[in-house]
Structure formats: C-alpha cells, structure tokens
Design an enzyme around this catalytic site. Structure first.
Site, PDB file in Angstrom:
ATOM      1  N   LYS A   1      29.096  61.365  38.741  1.00 62.20           N
ATOM      2  CA  LYS A   1      29.182  60.722  39.903  1.00 62.20           C
ATOM      3  C   LYS A   1      28.210  61.052  41.162  1.00 62.20           C
ATOM      4  O   LYS A   1      27.723  60.331  41.748  1.00 62.20           O
ATOM      5  CB  LYS A   1      30.691  60.520  40.182  1.00 62.20           C
ATOM      6  CG  LYS A   1      31.528  59.606  39.434  1.00 62.20           C
ATOM      7  CD  LYS A   1      32.949  59.609  39.839  1.00 62.20           C
ATOM      8  CE  LYS A   1      33.473  59.002  38.564  1.00 62.20           C
ATOM      9  NZ  LYS A   1      35.027  59.546  38.555  1.00 62.20           N
TER      10      LYS A   1
ATOM     11  N   GLN B   1      39.849  62.144  41.558  1.00 65.56           N
ATOM     12  CA  GLN B   1      39.642  62.039  40.436  1.00 65.56           C
ATOM     13  C   GLN B   1      40.963  62.166  39.626  1.00 65.56           C
ATOM     14  O   GLN B   1      41.742  63.147  39.692  1.00 65.56           O
ATOM     15  CB  GLN B   1      38.406  63.165  39.784  1.00 65.56           C
ATOM     16  CG  GLN B   1      38.241  63.268  38.184  1.00 65.56           C
ATOM     17  CD  GLN B   1      37.450  61.871  37.867  1.00 65.56           C
ATOM     18  OE1 GLN B   1      36.722  61.501  38.611  1.00 65.56           O
ATOM     19  NE2 GLN B   1      37.709  61.372  36.736  1.00 65.56           N
TER      20      GLN B   1
ATOM     21  N   ASP C   1      38.090  53.008  43.887  1.00 63.30           N
ATOM     22  CA  ASP C   1      38.357  52.724  42.507  1.00 63.30           C
ATOM     23  C   ASP C   1      39.412  51.881  42.374  1.00 63.30           C
ATOM     24  O   ASP C   1      39.754  51.240  41.161  1.00 63.30           O
ATOM     25  CB  ASP C   1      39.517  54.129  42.272  1.00 63.30           C
ATOM     26  CG  ASP C   1      39.026  54.938  40.994  1.00 63.30           C
ATOM     27  OD1 ASP C   1      38.133  54.547  40.400  1.00 63.30           O
ATOM     28  OD2 ASP C   1      39.439  55.927  40.869  1.00 63.30           O
TER      29      ASP C   1
END
Ligand code: NAP
Length: 294
Positions: free
Chosen positions: A54, A98, A121
């Site tokens: 990422k 995460q 997200d």
C-alpha cells in the site's frame, strides 16, 4: 467454450496510472497532495506485506503515504486515541486500520471511531448506510474493484441476474449493494443458503467471496456467465511454498464461463488501486472539489 480471462493486473495498473494523473490535477487545484495513513497493529506477516505494498503504490501515485506501527499489546483506548488524532490531522485524507486486529481490540469500535469522511476502506456504518441507500459514499475497495472489472470487461450489469456468495461487510454486502445500484437483480447466498448450485445456474454474474477453496464448480456455472473470484486461500504448494487458490474451481469454470478472473491476478490487484482512488475521492470531498473535475 473457454472463458476470456479478466486481467485484473492490467486493469489495476491502468487505474493506478489514471489516479496518478488525477492526483496531479488535484494538486494544481487544491495546492496540496492527498495523504493516506495506514495503521498497522502487531506483526502479522501477511498484514506487513499488504501495508508495504500500500505504501509503495500510494507513493507511486504521487500521494503522501504514512504508516503508524503499533505494538500488538496496545489497548483499545490507546488505539482509539491514535485514530482520533488522525481524524483531527488536516493533512490526513484517508485512514486505514489494517485488519485483523489483536483479540483485545474491538474492530467494530475502531472502524466506528474513524471520521467517515476519511474512511477510505468504506467500512464505517455511515458509509455502509449511505451505500445501502444508494447515496454517494466511500465504498469498500474490493467491491469497488469488482464493479470496475465488470465495467472494463464490458459486462452488462443492468437487468442481469447477479449472485453474490458471501455476506461479509468487507465484500459480500457492499458488492451486492453496488450491483443493485447498477440495476442487477441480486441474490446473496451465505452458509445457510440451500442449493448453491441451483442459485449459480441462474446467474449471469457470480461473485464468489466465501473463503472456501474451489467451492464453486464449473458444472454450476451458467454457460457464458461472468465469474469474479474474490477468494484468496493460501494452500500448501510445491517445494514447501504456498500457493493462492480462489473460491472457484478455475479449471472447470473457465470451460463454461464467458469471462472469469484468475487467482492470483484477478480481483486481488484491484483492491489497492481502489484504495488509492478512494483516497483521492476523500481528498477531493474534504477540499470541496468535485472528484469528477480532477
Ligand atoms: P468472511 O467474512 O469469512 O465471509 C465469508 C462469507 O461466506 C460469509 O458470509 C459466510 O456465510 C459465507 N460462506 C461460508 N461458507 C459458505 C458456503 N459453504 N456456502 C455459501 N456461503 C458460505 O470472508 P470475507 O472477508 O468476505 O472474504 C471472502 C474471501 O475473499 C476470502 O477468501 C478472503 O481472503 C477474500 N478477500 C479477498 C480480497 C481481495 O483483495 N481480493 C479482499 C477481501 C477478502 P455466513 O455469513 O452465513 O457465515
């Protein structure tokens, strides 16, 4: 009939290049760069790889990438304090915590603590609710990636019968909401669904997001259907190495389907590309810029 492969790697590379160009345009308008901060708790090896990728791809797209690494022993209160600080930091457009998180942490509470405007997200209940109501929202990355794959592959979604196998908040539910918004007739199957094979046979589009290796068999697929395999199952491979297997039995399904994504190289690469797109979208909205204009 042998299905056409949907090349997610190439489509994701194209999307990343498009985002990088749009970041330049955003910079010219806003006088700043979009910023994404990823929070990594603990030392899960798979999460380390995702976070590293990422970071690399965020920087390649010309955005500011930051990583906050926290010990696996962190308390819920300490992690929530980190999230709140990021919410208040004006240079941060996107916050991604995460997953998975250590056992002592309530992941839902952490997701709910993220400012919905920075929730790249797309998992915050506000964004999930907006998506369910067909409103503009930050949308979970893998489902968004599925929709882009369908669009780039010329699959007609409106009026089609779409079967989504899986109902997680990460993949199944949001991809079903996006398909519905695109005017598909959507069926959602889950572990209690009866006769999955019969449901599959009616589907023009199958999205498998189950986490069960090769559950979906070729003989279940309607001839010519489009099959998106979201599953990533790490299995023992040759020479002690692991290999990735999807939720679809690829060899038999590709003989029947019209189009199919491979694993790896199908849906997987779209996820980070869509995270970059979401970060740019969040930066635009936070700066009062219409994302369509950059
Ligand atoms: P999850 O949270 O474990 O959800 C799995 C879903 O599958 C659940 O809704 C479950 O039903 C359903 N299910 C389980 N067994 C079933 C069966 N035999 N028949 C029908 N439905 C069944 O998983 P997830 O997070 O959605 O992820 C799904 C897969 O996608 C995993 O392999 C994951 O690694 C992969 N994934 C890939 C990406 C990517 O970037 N490509 C991103 C995210 C996830 P119940 O609700 O009834 O339990």
């Amino acid at each position: 009939m042998t299905a056409t492969l949907i090349d997610g790697k190439a489509i994701a590379a194209g999307l990343r290049a498009e985002v990088a160009a749009r970041v330049k345009s955003f910079h010219a308008k806003a006088g700043r760069l979009p910023g994404l901060t990823v929070v990594l708790v603990g030392d899960d090896p798979a999460s380390e790889v995702y976070v590293r990728n990422k970071g690399i791809q965020t920087r390649e797209a010309g955005m500011i990438s930051d990583e906050i690494r926290l010990p696996g022993s962190i308390s819920q209160a300490e992690l929530l304090a980190v999230v709140r600080k990021l919410n208040e930091d004006d240079a941060v457009d996107g916050i991604l915590v995460q997953m998975p998180l250590p056992k002592q942490i309530d992941a839902n509470a952490v997701i709910a603590a993220i400012d919905p405007a920075k929730d790249v997200d797309g998992l915050h209940p506000v964004n999930a609710g907006k998506l369910a109501q067909g409103m503009k929202a930050l949308t979970p990355c893998t489902p968004l990636g599925c929709m882009i794959l369908l669009e780039k592959s010329g699959v007609k979604v409106a009026g089609s019968n779409a079967l989504v196998i899986g109902r997680s908040i990460l993949v199944g539910r949001p991809v079903a909401a996006l398909l519905l918004a695109a005017n598909a007739t959507v069926t959602i199957a889950h572990s209690q669904s009866r006769d999955l094979a019969a449901l599959c046979r009616q589907a023009d589009i199958v999205v498998a997001a189950v986490g069960r290796p090769e559950l979906v068999r070729g003989e279940w697929i309607r001839p010519g259907a489009c099959v998106l395999d979201v599953g990533i199952n790490r299995m023992p491979g040759e020479g002690g190495k692991s290999k990735l297997i999807g939720d679809v039995h690829f060899a038999s399904a590709r003989e029947v389907a019209g189009q199919i994504t491979p694993v790896p190289g199908g849906v997987g690469p779209m996820t980070i590309a869509c995270l970059l797109q979401n970060t740019l979208t969040a930066a635009c909205w936070r700066s009062g810029i219409d994302p369509e204009t950059v």
